[in-house]
Design a protein around this motif. Sequence first.
Motif, mmCIF file in Angstrom:
data_model
loop_
_atom_site.group_PDB
_atom_site.id
_atom_site.type_symbol
_atom_site.label_atom_id
_atom_site.label_comp_id
_atom_site.label_asym_id
_atom_site.label_seq_id
_atom_site.Cartn_x
_atom_site.Cartn_y
_atom_site.Cartn_z
ATOM 1 N N ASP A 77 -22.653 -30.045 8.900
ATOM 2 C CA ASP A 77 -22.392 -30.758 7.655
ATOM 3 C C ASP A 77 -22.896 -32.209 7.734
ATOM 4 O OD1 ASP A 77 -21.483 -31.277 5.127
ATOM 5 O OD2 ASP A 77 -19.361 -30.926 5.547
ATOM 6 N N LYS A 99 -21.953 -38.776 3.295
ATOM 7 C CA LYS A 99 -21.037 -38.051 2.408
ATOM 8 C C LYS A 99 -20.093 -37.152 3.223
ATOM 9 C CE LYS A 99 -21.737 -35.813 -1.993
ATOM 10 N NZ LYS A 99 -22.724 -35.134 -2.868
ATOM 11 N N ALA A 100 -20.671 -36.476 4.217
ATOM 12 C CA ALA A 100 -19.847 -35.628 5.082
ATOM 13 C C ALA A 100 -18.890 -36.482 5.917
ATOM 14 C CB ALA A 100 -20.739 -34.782 5.995
ATOM 15 N N THR A 143 -26.949 -41.409 10.278
ATOM 16 C CA THR A 143 -26.800 -41.239 8.826
ATOM 17 C C THR A 143 -27.441 -42.477 8.212
ATOM 18 O OG1 THR A 143 -24.730 -42.487 8.599
ATOM 19 C CG2 THR A 143 -24.534 -40.156 9.224
ATOM 20 N N ARG A 186 -26.660 -32.389 7.675
ATOM 21 C CA ARG A 186 -27.229 -32.129 6.362
ATOM 22 C C ARG A 186 -26.853 -33.219 5.344
ATOM 23 N NH1 ARG A 186 -25.269 -27.017 5.301
ATOM 24 N NH2 ARG A 186 -26.606 -26.288 6.985
ATOM 25 N N ASN A 187 -25.598 -33.614 5.349
ATOM 26 C CA ASN A 187 -25.103 -34.470 4.260
ATOM 27 C C ASN A 187 -24.772 -35.908 4.637
ATOM 28 O OD1 ASN A 187 -25.196 -32.248 2.348
ATOM 29 N ND2 ASN A 187 -23.458 -31.410 3.496
#
Lengths: 430, 430
Positions: free
Chosen positions: B36, B43-44, B195, B39-40
């Motif tokens: 997660d 936000k994750a 991130t 990928r995100n």
Amino acid sequence: MKVIKYPKREDWSTILARPTKTVKDIETTVNQIFEDVQRNGDKAIQKYTSMFDGVVLDSIRVSSEEIEEAIKTISEDLKKAIEVAKSNITCFHKAQQTDRVYVETMSGVTCWQEKRPIQKVGLYIPGGTAPLFSTVLMLAIPANIAGCSEIVLCTPPSANGKIANEILYAAQLCGVTKIFKVGGIQAIAGLTFGTATIPEVYKIFGPGNQFVTVAKQLATKYSVAIDMPAGPSELLVMADDTAIPAYVASDLLSQAEHGVDSQVILVSTSKKLVEAVNKEIKRQVKALPRIVIATKAIENSTSILVKSTSEALDLINEYGPEHFIVCTKNTAYFTDNIANAGSVFIGNYTPESAGDYASGTNHTLPTNGFSKAYSGVNLDSFTKSITFQKISKQGIKNIGKSIELMAEAEGLEAHKKAVSIRLESLKKGK
Amino acid sequence: MKVIKYPKREDWSTILARPTKTVKDIETTVNQIFEDVQRNGDKAIQKYTSMFDGVVLDSIRVSSEEIEEAIKTISEDLKKAIEVAKSNITCFHKAQQTDRVYVETMSGVTCWQEKRPIQKVGLYIPGGTAPLFSTVLMLAIPANIAGCSEIVLCTPPSANGKIANEILYAAQLCGVTKIFKVGGIQAIAGLTFGTATIPEVYKIFGPGNQFVTVAKQLATKYSVAIDMPAGPSELLVMADDTAIPAYVASDLLSQAEHGVDSQVILVSTSKKLVEAVNKEIKRQVKALPRIVIATKAIENSTSILVKSTSEALDLINEYGPEHFIVCTKNTAYFTDNIANAGSVFIGNYTPESAGDYASGTNHTLPTNGFSKAYSGVNLDSFTKSITFQKISKQGIKNIGKSIELMAEAEGLEAHKKAVSIRLESLKKGK
């Protein structure tokens, strides 16, 4: 080689991307074999040796007679060559020995650090057509200098139940204590759990195929340390017009012959050099017995033209090559500022082959970008450092208050009290 | 404490067995959160911070204003205590700096080894009731001495969205470059992949609960290095009649207060000492705020009576304790011969607390028997060594033949040719 001219910085990561492999399928197999070896020991070892190596062995331990026989088969020339390599590797790794670090950090508070050998180590040497006896030297020599008391070597037997003479010769020469005819996953499992025959070890070293790589990774879950994660071998050459194209080509090809997945990269500020090297590769590759492998690896490889040496340096540090050859006018710029590389080879007369075999440096190096965080194998790989401290009565008086305050602030009252009880006794003059 | 008198050698492994935990269930969760976050991204991170820490944050990066505010809340006394610890830790870790190792292994063949900082490191500091700011010192100080350019700290926010003032104070004092309010699995995933907000790092350090431990293990699959595998903290005390029972008891209790799974072992040749220590434990434990935890941990702990100091040494080396206190008449016997331990504390005035906080040694140490192969965190943990070599024309003439012979014996013709092409050119006087 593909030639990429003056790529943008944002494209570097794509250009430098290494092929990644999924290991999910392998993991299941590795797990099963580990469980089997853990439960059934030598019986499981025998089963998988029969299955994967096609041979059933009465005894997996190499006997002293077999070693004696092997020694006889090695030519005097090769013995001399190995002696030179051994002498140089010994010299370089002995020079890495350090004294204990001893400091009185404050009056009455002495701290020191000492290195002690890892008592039991396992060395894995792949089998196959070429006997990689040079890796025996690279692992057994520093293990011996470090003082490891148990140095266990595992390598797969060929279908006739034998191990290459060169491997046996190198192993006895460099102080390996036990040699076993066991390969692959079952060898790593055997070293991890121990069997009636194979001793368990605390750290496992050495290269291997993807099965061995995954097995070593799994071994770490069972409290065994490993030298480093593995990946396909790599070479990056930085060259300008002071480089001799034929030499550069020969170095790139020596990397390319390892396997079709070998990573070979040429970085240059000179278009002329790139063209000349590519021409030389085409010429030289024809003479190689491993022409098919080398050609394929070269096709997947890249020449990158960059605008400046500083841009080249940034790109190289982003990649973090396992082997890095620098053949430029100003080599110091690269050697002073390289942040991520396994081993660096400087100038026209320093081929990677030298470090692979005989110059003295270790050839077990971090690939796949691991040079950003990992060292290559060195003397310290076979030791661990232990810290010691001794505090005098005056020392605990000097440092006690600080410990009490910090322990209290962390809410660890018993940590504080271990100091307070001593300070109180000393106050009472006990 | 259970008292075991003169156990047989074959029973040692059972007596010394550490509790093992199954992590299968955790692994699934960790894998999902990693995917997660990969990928995100942020936000994750936000999602899991809300889920696990019960707080939604606009910004996860700690601002300079927050740091300024935190500094004001720290008492002058605690500041001074931290200053003493910082000074000692700096002194001991600076002393670990080494010069480059430079050798001419044979005429014209020079090899050297240099240590370079790991550029980007991540420090994980657990949250919870007690702010473990001492771990900030233990990790950030050597990272800074090593010259790491990016030192990123992650620690979970409390329900009010804040981080303990002591942690912020220690972080700014010791040169942490960025602090993030992110904890648990999502912090380790953030440091692994990066991130938009959190930078990816090359190596992750620091303790944590079993979720963090499994997450760090998983990070290694994504090419990130970690300091060492984790496990419950341990103390083994070797004491004879020269030890002061009240001090020994206080040390055992300081370990016991960490958690109910803390491992506490007393080894002695003296029945009298064992009895006296157990009596003292009962007396001292009553005064502890963490009496419930400490009592439980002590119940699970063991005193082992052995016949001789040599038997004691063998038993201790088989266990490989994280912390090892030796309070005996002849301490040199143990310090000279200890093979497996994280950190050794010598004599009646050297409590483990000293090393935990302020003496100068590092408190991030190998537990769970990992001391058999791993060092505790030290200056080298924040560097990697790179080897270099430069060979002159005369050098390749001296070493070339050996390389050719070995490469040929390994069936690697291109490796041989990379040398031959240079030797031939030199012969022609080019």
